[in-house]
Design a protein around this motif. Structure first.
Motif, PDB file in Angstrom:
ATOM      1  N   LEU A 115     -19.999 -14.669  23.931  1.00 29.23           N
ATOM      2  CA  LEU A 115     -20.004 -13.680  22.858  1.00 29.23           C
ATOM      3  C   LEU A 115     -20.711 -12.416  23.339  1.00 29.23           C
ATOM      4  CD1 LEU A 115     -21.043 -15.937  19.840  1.00 29.23           C
ATOM      5  CD2 LEU A 115     -18.766 -15.558  20.828  1.00 29.23           C
ATOM      6  N   SER A 116     -20.258 -11.282  22.822  1.00 32.28           N
ATOM      7  CA  SER A 116     -20.871  -9.993  23.139  1.00 32.28           C
ATOM      8  C   SER A 116     -21.248  -9.292  21.844  1.00 32.28           C
ATOM      9  CB  SER A 116     -19.898  -9.111  23.925  1.00 32.28           C
ATOM     10  OG  SER A 116     -19.498  -9.723  25.120  1.00 32.28           O
ATOM     11  N   CYS A 117     -22.296  -8.486  21.916  1.00 29.95           N
ATOM     12  CA  CYS A 117     -22.712  -7.669  20.788  1.00 29.95           C
ATOM     13  C   CYS A 117     -23.116  -6.307  21.329  1.00 29.95           C
ATOM     14  CB  CYS A 117     -23.871  -8.311  20.061  1.00 29.95           C
ATOM     15  SG  CYS A 117     -24.673  -7.253  18.825  1.00 29.95           S
ATOM     16  N   VAL A 118     -22.391  -5.287  20.908  1.00 32.12           N
ATOM     17  CA  VAL A 118     -22.698  -3.923  21.314  1.00 32.12           C
ATOM     18  C   VAL A 118     -23.505  -3.252  20.214  1.00 32.12           C
ATOM     19  CG1 VAL A 118     -21.763  -1.708  22.003  1.00 32.12           C
ATOM     20  CG2 VAL A 118     -20.599  -3.802  22.695  1.00 32.12           C
ATOM     21  N   ALA A 119     -24.628  -2.666  20.598  1.00 32.28           N
ATOM     22  CA  ALA A 119     -25.546  -2.052  19.638  1.00 32.28           C
ATOM     23  C   ALA A 119     -25.487  -0.533  19.737  1.00 32.28           C
ATOM     24  CB  ALA A 119     -26.964  -2.534  19.906  1.00 32.28           C
ATOM     25  N   SER A 120     -25.779   0.111  18.630  1.00 33.66           N
ATOM     26  CA  SER A 120     -25.883   1.564  18.615  1.00 33.66           C
ATOM     27  C   SER A 120     -26.841   1.980  17.518  1.00 33.66           C
ATOM     28  CB  SER A 120     -24.508   2.209  18.398  1.00 33.66           C
ATOM     29  OG  SER A 120     -23.956   1.813  17.165  1.00 33.66           O
ATOM     30  N   GLY A 121     -27.315   3.225  17.622  1.00 30.97           N
ATOM     31  CA  GLY A 121     -28.178   3.765  16.573  1.00 30.97           C
ATOM     32  C   GLY A 121     -29.657   3.556  16.787  1.00 30.97           C
ATOM     33  N   PHE A 122     -30.047   2.997  17.928  1.00 27.70           N
ATOM     34  CA  PHE A 122     -31.467   2.820  18.234  1.00 27.70           C
ATOM     35  C   PHE A 122     -31.636   2.696  19.739  1.00 27.70           C
ATOM     36  CE2 PHE A 122     -31.606  -1.790  19.152  1.00 27.70           C
ATOM     37  CZ  PHE A 122     -30.372  -2.198  18.643  1.00 27.70           C
ATOM     38  N   THR A 123     -32.900   2.788  20.187  1.00 24.05           N
ATOM     39  CA  THR A 123     -33.199   2.673  21.622  1.00 24.05           C
ATOM     40  C   THR A 123     -33.182   1.200  21.994  1.00 24.05           C
ATOM     41  OG1 THR A 123     -34.548   4.676  21.454  1.00 24.05           O
ATOM     42  CG2 THR A 123     -34.808   3.314  23.433  1.00 24.05           C
ATOM     43  N   PHE A 124     -32.054   0.764  22.494  1.00 27.21           N
ATOM     44  CA  PHE A 124     -31.784  -0.659  22.698  1.00 27.21           C
ATOM     45  C   PHE A 124     -32.852  -1.339  23.541  1.00 27.21           C
ATOM     46  CE2 PHE A 124     -29.063  -4.270  22.665  1.00 27.21           C
ATOM     47  CZ  PHE A 124     -29.075  -4.826  23.931  1.00 27.21           C
ATOM     48  N   ASN A 125     -33.287  -0.660  24.597  1.00 31.79           N
ATOM     49  CA  ASN A 125     -34.213  -1.276  25.550  1.00 31.79           C
ATOM     50  C   ASN A 125     -35.513  -1.736  24.889  1.00 31.79           C
ATOM     51  OD1 ASN A 125     -32.313   0.371  26.774  1.00 31.79           O
ATOM     52  ND2 ASN A 125     -33.638   0.845  28.507  1.00 31.79           N
ATOM     53  N   ASN A 126     -35.877  -1.118  23.788  1.00 38.12           N
ATOM     54  CA  ASN A 126     -37.209  -1.299  23.236  1.00 38.12           C
ATOM     55  C   ASN A 126     -37.360  -2.492  22.296  1.00 38.12           C
ATOM     56  OD1 ASN A 126     -37.867   1.020  24.593  1.00 38.12           O
ATOM     57  ND2 ASN A 126     -38.063   2.311  22.781  1.00 38.12           N
ATOM     58  N   TYR A 127     -36.248  -3.155  21.982  1.00 34.98           N
ATOM     59  CA  TYR A 127     -36.307  -4.149  20.913  1.00 34.98           C
ATOM     60  C   TYR A 127     -35.723  -5.486  21.335  1.00 34.98           C
ATOM     61  CZ  TYR A 127     -37.422  -0.174  17.998  1.00 34.98           C
ATOM     62  OH  TYR A 127     -38.024   0.927  17.474  1.00 34.98           O
ATOM     63  N   PRO A 128     -36.301  -6.569  20.825  1.00 37.26           N
ATOM     64  CA  PRO A 128     -35.678  -7.869  21.029  1.00 37.26           C
ATOM     65  C   PRO A 128     -34.378  -7.970  20.246  1.00 37.26           C
ATOM     66  CG  PRO A 128     -37.546  -8.082  19.541  1.00 37.26           C
ATOM     67  CD  PRO A 128     -37.556  -6.666  20.051  1.00 37.26           C
ATOM     68  N   MET A 129     -33.490  -8.803  20.739  1.00 38.61           N
ATOM     69  CA  MET A 129     -32.196  -9.044  20.101  1.00 38.61           C
ATOM     70  C   MET A 129     -32.011 -10.546  19.934  1.00 38.61           C
ATOM     71  SD  MET A 129     -30.854  -6.034  19.673  1.00 38.61           S
ATOM     72  CE  MET A 129     -29.179  -6.516  19.232  1.00 38.61           C
TER      73      MET A 129
ATOM     74  N   ASN B 128     -29.032  -3.646  29.341  1.00 39.86           N
ATOM     75  CA  ASN B 128     -29.534  -2.496  28.585  1.00 39.86           C
ATOM     76  C   ASN B 128     -28.689  -1.241  28.786  1.00 39.86           C
ATOM     77  OD1 ASN B 128     -31.602  -4.013  27.479  1.00 39.86           O
ATOM     78  ND2 ASN B 128     -33.108  -3.381  29.003  1.00 39.86           N
ATOM     79  N   ILE B 129     -28.167  -1.063  29.991  1.00 39.36           N
ATOM     80  CA  ILE B 129     -27.394   0.154  30.239  1.00 39.36           C
ATOM     81  C   ILE B 129     -26.123   0.187  29.401  1.00 39.36           C
ATOM     82  CG2 ILE B 129     -26.048  -0.747  32.189  1.00 39.36           C
ATOM     83  CD1 ILE B 129     -26.539   2.005  33.556  1.00 39.36           C
ATOM     84  N   LYS B 130     -25.648  -0.985  29.001  1.00 43.41           N
ATOM     85  CA  LYS B 130     -24.458  -1.048  28.138  1.00 43.41           C
ATOM     86  C   LYS B 130     -24.823  -1.323  26.680  1.00 43.41           C
ATOM     87  CE  LYS B 130     -20.860  -2.307  31.425  1.00 43.41           C
ATOM     88  NZ  LYS B 130     -19.694  -3.185  31.673  1.00 43.41           N
ATOM     89  N   LYS B 131     -26.116  -1.409  26.383  1.00 45.78           N
ATOM     90  CA  LYS B 131     -26.578  -1.700  25.027  1.00 45.78           C
ATOM     91  C   LYS B 131     -25.888  -2.942  24.467  1.00 45.78           C
ATOM     92  CE  LYS B 131     -27.756   3.099  23.962  1.00 45.78           C
ATOM     93  NZ  LYS B 131     -27.641   4.210  22.996  1.00 45.78           N
ATOM     94  N   THR B 132     -25.822  -3.942  25.297  1.00 44.88           N
ATOM     95  CA  THR B 132     -25.072  -5.149  24.936  1.00 44.88           C
ATOM     96  C   THR B 132     -25.926  -6.398  25.146  1.00 44.88           C
ATOM     97  OG1 THR B 132     -22.990  -4.082  25.539  1.00 44.88           O
ATOM     98  CG2 THR B 132     -22.981  -6.480  25.397  1.00 44.88           C
ATOM     99  N   VAL B 133     -25.818  -7.318  24.202  1.00 42.55           N
ATOM    100  CA  VAL B 133     -26.438  -8.625  24.334  1.00 42.55           C
ATOM    101  C   VAL B 133     -25.330  -9.676  24.341  1.00 42.55           C
ATOM    102  CG1 VAL B 133     -26.850  -8.813  21.838  1.00 42.55           C
ATOM    103  CG2 VAL B 133     -28.189 -10.198  23.432  1.00 42.55           C
ATOM    104  N   TYR B 134     -25.498 -10.694  25.156  1.00 41.90           N
ATOM    105  CA  TYR B 134     -24.478 -11.715  25.352  1.00 41.90           C
ATOM    106  C   TYR B 134     -25.027 -13.086  24.956  1.00 41.90           C
ATOM    107  CZ  TYR B 134     -22.582  -8.041  28.356  1.00 41.90           C
ATOM    108  OH  TYR B 134     -22.125  -6.847  28.847  1.00 41.90           O
ATOM    109  N   LEU B 135     -24.095 -13.970  24.616  1.00 43.92           N
ATOM    110  CA  LEU B 135     -24.448 -15.372  24.417  1.00 43.92           C
ATOM    111  C   LEU B 135     -23.394 -16.205  25.143  1.00 43.92           C
ATOM    112  CD1 LEU B 135     -26.464 -17.293  23.020  1.00 43.92           C
ATOM    113  CD2 LEU B 135     -24.758 -17.540  21.189  1.00 43.92           C
TER     114      LEU B 135
END
Length: 115
Positions: A20-34, A73-80
């Motif tokens: 699974l993929s999740c693309v994030a936007s609207g915040f500084t992705f690097n700074n937060y847990p997902m 982080n460069i793609k603002k994406t979290v995977y499972l």
């Protein structure tokens, strides 16, 4: 505004794998847990995994080592990555990020494990 968009769900046979993929936007992705959560029919939503940094992760005890959470982080994406899937893994899987007491969710992606 914070947006989370999941993808990658589908129908898979027992023992199979999905990512699974999740693309994030609207915040500084690097700074937060997902996190990834899931909700099976008739059950409460439950935490699957959280990633703080690539080497700092935590998982629900019931999963064993079948699932792996990661982030790019460069793609603002979290995977499972989910391996050796079982029928009891059938659920809608949600991406999550939290700000204080406020949870932000994606729309969810359905994972169905069935022969």
């Amino acid at each position: 505004q914070i947006q989370l968009v999941e993808s990658g769900g589908g129908l898979v046979q027992p023992g199979g794998s999905l990512t699974l993929s999740c693309v994030a936007s609207g915040f500084t992705f690097n700074n937060y847990p997902m996190s990834w959560y899931r909700q099976a029919p008739g059950k409460q939503r439950e935490l699957v995994a959280t990633i703080f940094t690539p080497k700092n992760t935590k998982y629900a005890d019931s999963l064993g080592d079948r699932f792996t959470i990661s982030r790019l982080n460069i793609k603002k994406t979290v995977y499972l990555q989910m391996n050796n899937l079982k029928p009891e893994d059938t659920a809608v899987y949600y991406c999550n990020t939290r700000r204080g007491t406020v949870d932000y969710w994606g729309q969810g992606t359905q994972v169905t494990v069935s022969s």
